[in-house]
Design a protein around this motif. Structure first.
Motif, short mmCIF file in Angstrom:
data_model
loop_
_atom_site.label_atom_id
_atom_site.label_comp_id
_atom_site.label_asym_id
_atom_site.label_seq_id
_atom_site.Cartn_x
_atom_site.Cartn_y
_atom_site.Cartn_z
N SER A 25 -27.99 13.87 32.45
CA SER A 25 -27.19 12.86 33.13
C SER A 25 -26.99 11.70 32.17
O SER A 25 -27.91 11.32 31.44
N VAL A 26 -25.80 11.12 32.16
CA VAL A 26 -25.54 9.99 31.27
C VAL A 26 -26.48 8.82 31.60
O VAL A 26 -26.85 8.04 30.73
N GLU A 122 -17.98 8.84 31.82
CA GLU A 122 -19.07 8.01 32.34
C GLU A 122 -19.90 7.52 31.17
O GLU A 122 -20.26 8.29 30.28
N LEU A 123 -20.20 6.23 31.19
CA LEU A 123 -20.91 5.58 30.10
C LEU A 123 -22.17 4.91 30.63
O LEU A 123 -22.16 4.31 31.70
N ALA A 124 -23.26 5.02 29.86
CA ALA A 124 -24.50 4.28 30.15
C ALA A 124 -25.26 4.13 28.84
O ALA A 124 -25.41 5.09 28.08
N GLY A 125 -25.71 2.92 28.56
CA GLY A 125 -26.46 2.67 27.33
C GLY A 125 -25.62 2.99 26.12
O GLY A 125 -24.53 2.47 25.95
N LEU A 128 -21.79 8.28 26.13
CA LEU A 128 -20.55 8.46 26.88
C LEU A 128 -20.34 9.95 27.07
O LEU A 128 -20.42 10.72 26.12
N ASN A 129 -20.09 10.37 28.31
CA ASN A 129 -19.82 11.77 28.61
C ASN A 129 -18.41 11.89 29.19
O ASN A 129 -18.07 11.22 30.16
N TRP A 130 -17.60 12.74 28.55
CA TRP A 130 -16.25 13.05 29.03
C TRP A 130 -16.22 14.51 29.48
O TRP A 130 -16.75 15.38 28.79
N THR A 131 -15.56 14.78 30.59
CA THR A 131 -15.28 16.15 30.99
C THR A 131 -13.78 16.25 31.26
O THR A 131 -13.19 15.37 31.89
N ASN A 148 -16.96 19.62 27.66
CA ASN A 148 -18.04 18.73 28.07
C ASN A 148 -18.43 17.99 26.81
O ASN A 148 -19.08 18.52 25.92
N ASP A 149 -17.99 16.77 26.71
CA ASP A 149 -17.94 15.99 25.49
C ASP A 149 -18.95 14.84 25.57
O ASP A 149 -18.83 13.99 26.45
N TRP A 150 -19.94 14.83 24.67
CA TRP A 150 -20.97 13.79 24.64
C TRP A 150 -20.85 12.97 23.36
O TRP A 150 -20.82 13.55 22.27
N MET A 151 -20.81 11.65 23.50
CA MET A 151 -20.74 10.74 22.36
C MET A 151 -21.94 9.80 22.43
O MET A 151 -22.29 9.32 23.52
N TYR A 152 -22.54 9.55 21.26
CA TYR A 152 -23.72 8.69 21.18
C TYR A 152 -23.52 7.66 20.07
O TYR A 152 -23.34 8.03 18.91
#
Length: 182
Positions: A25-26, A122-125, A128-131, A148-152
């Motif tokens: 979970s983000v 959805e972004l937290a800390g 960022l998670n994009w679907t 399902n795209d995760w950026m850090y």
């Protein structure tokens, strides 16, 4: 009686399968630093370097992306434009222009010509998670594939990105990118 036990086993197996498929979970990244501010990081010029690997892990494509980004406030909402120019190792080029709209704290939608419907972000800390579903042309045929795209954000100017690509729930490959904000 045996029929009821069988149904119970099927339900139990399905629940275990679905739990095994659940990803992070983000929100679990809410306290991670540096905190990502979309309109701050994605403004100005960003360079990205990436690869696409198939499900066996073989690199199928290498590419660079030049991103020109800016934000405005429209009807009280932050609206960003990411103008992406891709150049692939085989010499081919591609363009994608994203419109990102902040829906509320940590919630975004994204739109682009080759995205089917809205991308959900959805972004937290620092995460960022994009679907989204992308209309992907391959050898003259367009396939609708899910991302399902995760950026850090790992440093103020550096972001890492890992995106899983699938169709009908079957993983097709993965895109890995590093972003550097100029």
């Amino acid at each position: 009686m045996i029929h009821s036990i069988f149904k119970l086993l099927v339900i139990l197996a399905t629940a275990i399968f679905l739990l095994a498929c659940a990803g992070p979970s983000v929100q679990q990244y809410a306290n991670e630093k540096p905190a990502l501010d979309m309109s701050e990081y994605f403004s100005g010029t960003i360079d990205a370097y990436g690869i696409f690997t198939d499900r066996s892990g073989e690199v199928k494509k290498r590419f660079t992306v030049l991103i020109k980004a800016d934000w405005k406030v429209v009807d009280g909402k932050k609206v960003g434009t990411l103008d992406e120019s891709f150049e692939y190792s085989d010499g081919s080029k591609q363009k994608r222009v994203w419109t990102l709209i902040e829906q509320g704290p940590g919630k975004y939608i994204g739109r682009a010509d080759d995205v089917v419907g809205d991308a959900q972000g959805e972004l937290a800390g620092n995460a960022l998670n994009w679907t989204y579903t992308l209309a992907l042309p391959v050898d003259g045929t367009v396939y609708h594939v899910q991302f399902n795209d995760w950026m850090y954000l790992v440093a103020p100017k550096v972001m890492l990105n890992k995106a899983k690509m699938s169709k009908f729930g079957i993983e097709l490959g993965e895109v890995t990118l590093s972003f550097y904000k100029r």
